[in-house]
Scaffold this active site. Sequence first.
Site, mmCIF file in Angstrom:
data_model
loop_
_atom_site.group_PDB
_atom_site.id
_atom_site.type_symbol
_atom_site.label_atom_id
_atom_site.label_comp_id
_atom_site.label_asym_id
_atom_site.label_seq_id
_atom_site.Cartn_x
_atom_site.Cartn_y
_atom_site.Cartn_z
ATOM 1 N N THR A 92 0.926 -1.327 0.091
ATOM 2 C CA THR A 92 0.000 -0.066 -0.199
ATOM 3 C C THR A 92 0.794 1.225 -0.199
ATOM 4 O O THR A 92 2.099 1.250 0.197
ATOM 5 C CB THR A 92 -1.044 -0.114 1.223
ATOM 6 O OG1 THR A 92 0.011 0.397 2.279
ATOM 7 C CG2 THR A 92 -1.754 -1.334 1.468
ATOM 8 N N CYS A 93 0.306 2.384 -0.507
ATOM 9 C CA CYS A 93 1.104 3.558 -0.298
ATOM 10 C C CYS A 93 0.554 4.334 0.803
ATOM 11 O O CYS A 93 0.198 5.676 1.035
ATOM 12 C CB CYS A 93 0.768 4.333 -1.463
ATOM 13 S SG CYS A 93 -0.843 4.708 -1.994
ATOM 14 N N SER A 94 0.473 3.489 2.178
ATOM 15 C CA SER A 94 -0.170 4.168 3.398
ATOM 16 C C SER A 94 0.851 3.570 4.600
ATOM 17 O O SER A 94 1.527 2.670 4.218
ATOM 18 C CB SER A 94 -1.328 3.453 3.748
ATOM 19 O OG SER A 94 -2.015 3.602 5.006
ATOM 20 N N GLY A 126 5.251 7.260 2.238
ATOM 21 C CA GLY A 126 5.469 6.174 2.803
ATOM 22 C C GLY A 126 4.892 5.284 2.228
ATOM 23 O O GLY A 126 3.875 5.200 1.278
#
Length: 68
Positions: A20-22, A59
């Site tokens: 994920t881009c989290s 992140g």
Amino acid sequence: EILQRYSAMLKPKGKMVYATCSILKRENEDQVAAFLKKNEDFKLVSEKRILPHVEGFDGFYMALIEKK
């Protein structure tokens, strides 16, 4: 749901990456933990979180999961 659907395509010893881009725990580690709890024929091989304040860019989270 994403992990559940794609895991059905794996052969024994097959691997998948959940990414994920989290950096939120509920979108990352908690999702992987819930999947593994429901699917005992899978194991977490490794995971990594990229933090913006450490790395200097966006992140990300990655988990390598293997079918036993």
